[in-house]
Design a protein around this motif. Structure first.
Motif, PDB file in Angstrom:
ATOM      1  N   ALA A 133       2.973   1.767 -11.184  1.00 39.60           N
ATOM      2  CA  ALA A 133       4.126   1.215 -10.490  1.00 39.60           C
ATOM      3  C   ALA A 133       3.609  -0.051  -9.778  1.00 39.60           C
ATOM      4  CB  ALA A 133       4.914   2.080  -9.835  1.00 39.60           C
ATOM      5  N   GLY A 134       2.486   0.132  -9.166  1.00 43.33           N
ATOM      6  CA  GLY A 134       2.091  -1.203  -8.472  1.00 43.33           C
ATOM      7  C   GLY A 134       1.517  -2.068  -9.344  1.00 43.33           C
ATOM      8  N   ASP A 135       1.008  -1.887 -10.452  1.00 42.45           N
ATOM      9  CA  ASP A 135       0.662  -3.010 -11.385  1.00 42.45           C
ATOM     10  C   ASP A 135       1.939  -3.773 -11.864  1.00 42.45           C
ATOM     11  OD1 ASP A 135      -2.032  -2.333 -11.056  1.00 42.45           O
ATOM     12  OD2 ASP A 135      -2.134  -1.132 -12.876  1.00 42.45           O
ATOM     13  N   ALA A 136       2.910  -2.820 -12.220  1.00 45.45           N
ATOM     14  CA  ALA A 136       4.180  -3.427 -12.241  1.00 45.45           C
ATOM     15  C   ALA A 136       4.443  -4.482 -11.254  1.00 45.45           C
ATOM     16  CB  ALA A 136       5.228  -2.399 -12.936  1.00 45.45           C
ATOM     17  N   VAL A 137       4.466  -4.202 -10.288  1.00 48.89           N
ATOM     18  CA  VAL A 137       5.039  -4.954  -9.047  1.00 48.89           C
ATOM     19  C   VAL A 137       4.301  -6.170  -8.768  1.00 48.89           C
ATOM     20  CG1 VAL A 137       5.219  -5.094  -6.495  1.00 48.89           C
ATOM     21  CG2 VAL A 137       5.984  -2.970  -7.458  1.00 48.89           C
ATOM     22  N   LYS A 167       0.899  -1.378   0.102  1.00 49.05           N
ATOM     23  CA  LYS A 167      -0.025  -0.109   0.135  1.00 49.05           C
ATOM     24  C   LYS A 167       1.010   1.253   0.020  1.00 49.05           C
ATOM     25  CE  LYS A 167      -3.823   2.228   2.578  1.00 49.05           C
ATOM     26  NZ  LYS A 167      -3.316   3.319   2.222  1.00 49.05           N
ATOM     27  N   SER A 168       1.897   1.176   0.806  1.00 47.89           N
ATOM     28  CA  SER A 168       2.699   2.455   0.909  1.00 47.89           C
ATOM     29  C   SER A 168       3.502   2.535  -0.489  1.00 47.89           C
ATOM     30  CB  SER A 168       3.400   2.391   2.168  1.00 47.89           C
ATOM     31  OG  SER A 168       4.385   1.128   2.019  1.00 47.89           O
ATOM     32  N   PHE A 169       3.941   1.533  -0.978  1.00 47.90           N
ATOM     33  CA  PHE A 169       4.825   1.457  -2.186  1.00 47.90           C
ATOM     34  C   PHE A 169       3.613   2.085  -3.244  1.00 47.90           C
ATOM     35  CE2 PHE A 169       5.826  -0.208  -6.241  1.00 47.90           C
ATOM     36  CZ  PHE A 169       7.283  -0.250  -6.430  1.00 47.90           C
ATOM     37  N   ASN A 170       2.267   1.407  -3.443  1.00 42.24           N
ATOM     38  CA  ASN A 170       1.561   1.894  -4.357  1.00 42.24           C
ATOM     39  C   ASN A 170       1.271   3.345  -4.211  1.00 42.24           C
ATOM     40  OD1 ASN A 170       0.090   1.265  -6.501  1.00 42.24           O
ATOM     41  ND2 ASN A 170      -1.769   0.752  -5.384  1.00 42.24           N
ATOM     42  N   ASP A 171       1.110   3.989  -2.949  1.00 46.39           N
ATOM     43  CA  ASP A 171       0.784   5.261  -2.684  1.00 46.39           C
ATOM     44  C   ASP A 171       2.010   6.217  -3.007  1.00 46.39           C
ATOM     45  OD1 ASP A 171      -1.531   4.684  -1.872  1.00 46.39           O
ATOM     46  OD2 ASP A 171      -1.125   4.695   0.285  1.00 46.39           O
ATOM     47  N   SER A 172       3.052   5.602  -2.825  1.00 51.55           N
ATOM     48  CA  SER A 172       4.276   6.650  -3.172  1.00 51.55           C
ATOM     49  C   SER A 172       4.962   6.606  -4.816  1.00 51.55           C
ATOM     50  CB  SER A 172       5.559   6.325  -2.422  1.00 51.55           C
ATOM     51  OG  SER A 172       5.844   4.918  -2.618  1.00 51.55           O
TER      52      SER A 172
END
Length: 568
Positions: A454-458, A444-449
């Protein structure tokens, strides 16, 4: 002086007897021809009833397919097809009632079939109206599958009963027709033989009448031969129509393209054994067609793969017939082979404006007036194109219902069905089963930042790592959000933990690039539970594995933790 013939006193009697015999032959011939004509009329009536019954069933099936397709896709063209095919199906049923009015039992069956067809179409119309007013979900909810299936079974049962009765009548009428023809032929031949023997004993002056009678005999035989030829042609056309109808029905039940290709090959070789050819299907890129099935012995070979521009039928979007070199030659045909004694036919396979493939056939030139090979091939091509379109649509819908579009893994629905099925199978065979529940740490924090892309890539990266490290029999699924599950049949706790460690290391060690920049490190926490030690139901096993996952997160993340103590 030559004594008078001892037969002279009997000449008049012989002439009268011969005349009477000839009159009897003529009357029997006229009566027999009229009788055969009437028999043929009844045979034709049976063929007409069978053809109308098949047309009614085909239109009713098309109506049901359009209604079902409209509920599934809400496409306006399918709704229009439903409103077009429905009245046609009822008109065909009404026509069946009309043409069976001279047969009370068949007339009653036709009326019953009309009532059942009307009820079925009215029910389908209700579902279409519900969908138009309240939407697709409301129509699906209002659909009573058992009722529709029961009605369709009733329609099919009534149709089969009517078809069986008409086939019985057809067989009886053919037998009567053949018996009458044989009796007529026997009577004519016997009477003519007696007449000729009697006339041979008469004066030479009667020889002219004798020759005339022989001419009558030849004409009668020619008429019978022509009648038999017409009857043979009628039976052949009926058999072809029946085979095409059977082929259409089987195509609708085909589960995949391979079955459709095999069915097409078998039907082609059965109907047209003197021809050969290939069936091509277009690639997804639409830039090439590849041969998927071959049949018979073609008179000229065709390329196994070809661009659409090499075939005139694909260019023009309509059948291209080259008869004895009297047309433009397609580039995919073998070069250097003369078309002087060869007939070739290319049929584009198109549905809803999309070119799906091409059906090619070739054989020796047949100049007979009864040659209807091209019509049969075109009809097969139309049915095959519709079947290919339906199969591709069905496969697309099936994949969409089972796969997560971002990661390519199975979705939650497939996971729940597979976990229950595999647990029952392992329970019967007394084998273990492992369940892995994975969660991306700090997603969540990664997606927000970093942003949602980028979250989809992860998520896609995690999905690729999981897919590359599971076995063919394992079922990797995206459960929801950043959470994944892996069902591992016939796997014990130690093996499951080892596989989970491999996945954890693969995810954390690989670098993720997105939009030209490298993203930060990604780690996962994994909870492991095994059947039957940690749970004997799918719900309990998932809860235990999920609890192990949260313990792993609580203990620092980026780790694997088994539900049982001492493993992890």
């Amino acid at each position: 002086m030559t004594p008078p013939s001892r037969l002279r006193p009997y000449r008049l009697a012989a002439a009268v007897a011969a005349l009477l015999l000839l009159v009897a032959v003529a009357a029997a011939t006229v009566f027999g021809v009229r009788l055969l004509t009437e028999s043929n009329r009844w045979v034709e009536r049976s063929h007409q009833v069978i053809e109308q019954l098949e047309a009614s069933q085909s239109l009713l099936a098309a109506t049901q397919a359009a209604s079902r397709g409209y509920r599934l896709t809400a496409h306006p063209s399918l709704r229009g097809e439903f409103h077009r095919a429905g009245p046609q199906a009822l008109d065909a049923a009404l026509e069946l009632v009309r043409i069976t009015s001279d047969n009370p039992s068949q007339h009653a069956r036709a009326q019953s079939l009309l009532r059942q067809s009307t009820q079925q179409i009215e029910r389908m119309q209700e579902l279409v109206d519900i969908q138009d007013r309240e939407g697709q979900k409301a129509a699906v909810a209002a659909m009573r599958v058992d009722e529709l299936v029961a009605r369709m079974h009733g329609v099919n049962a009534a149709s089969e009963a009517m078809r069986a009765e008409e086939l019985r009548l057809l067989a009886a009428r053919r037998a009567t027709n053949e018996r009458n023809a044989n009796l007529l032929l026997g009577f004519v031949l016997l009477s003519l033989a007696v007449s000729l023997a009697t006339l041979w004993t008469l004066l030479v002056s009667l020889s002219r009448e004798n020759r005339h009678n022989r001419n009558l005999e030849r004409e009668a035989r020619g008429a019978l031969a022509e009648l038999q030829r017409a009857q043979t042609m009628t039976e052949r056309l009926s058999a072809q129509r029946w085979a095409i109808s059977e082929y259409t029905g089987l195509l609708q039940s085909a589960q995949n393209l391979d079955e459709a290709m095999e069915l097409t090959s078998c039907t082609f070789e059965r109907l047209l054994p003197h021809l050969g050819g290939q069936c091509y299907l277009a690639r997804a890129s639409r830039d090439f067609l590849e041969s998927r099935a071959s049949f018979g012995r073609p008179a000229i070979s065709s390329s196994d793969a070809l661009p659409p521009g090499d075939c005139w039928a694909l260019r023009r979007g309509q059948p291209h017939h080259n008869r004895a070199g009297g047309g433009v030659r397609c580039a995919h045909l073998e070069h250097g082979t003369s078309l002087a004694a060869i007939s070739t036919l290319c049929i584009p396979l198109s549905a809803q404006g999309e070119t799906l493939g091409m059906l090619h056939a070739s054989g020796p030139v047949d100049g007979g007036e009864e040659d209807n090979d091209a019509a049969i091939i075109e009809l097969m091509g139309e049915q095959l194109a519709l079947a290919i379109a339906n199969l591709r649509l069905r496969e697309t819908l099936r994949q969409q219902s089972l796969r997560d579009p971002l990661t390519g893994l199975f979705n939650r629905r497939y996971f729940e069905e597979s976990l229950r099925r595999e647990m029952l199978r392992c329970e019967r065979r007394r084998l273990p089963l492992a369940l892995l529940v994975l969660d991306i740490d700090h997603f969540k924090s990664f997606n927000d930042s970093q942003g949602h892309s980028a979250g989809d890539a992860v998520l896609a990266h995690a999905g690729r790592c999981i897919a590359s490290l599971v076995r063919a029999e394992d079922m990797a699924c995206r459960y929801g959000g950043e959470e994944f599950t892996i069902v591992m049949p016939e796997t014990d706790a130690a093996s499951a933990v080892a596989r989970a460690e491999a996945i954890r290391r693969a995810v954390s060690q690989q670098t993720i690039s997105h939009n030209g920049r490298t993203l930060g490190a990604v780690t996962v926490s994994i909870g492991v539970a095994t059947f039957p030690q940690d749970g004997v139901t799918p719900e309990l096993l998932f809860e235990v594995a999920d609890a192990a996952l949260y313990r792993a997160k609580a203990e620092g993340r980026n780790r694997v933790l088994h539900a049982a103590a001492g493993i992890g």
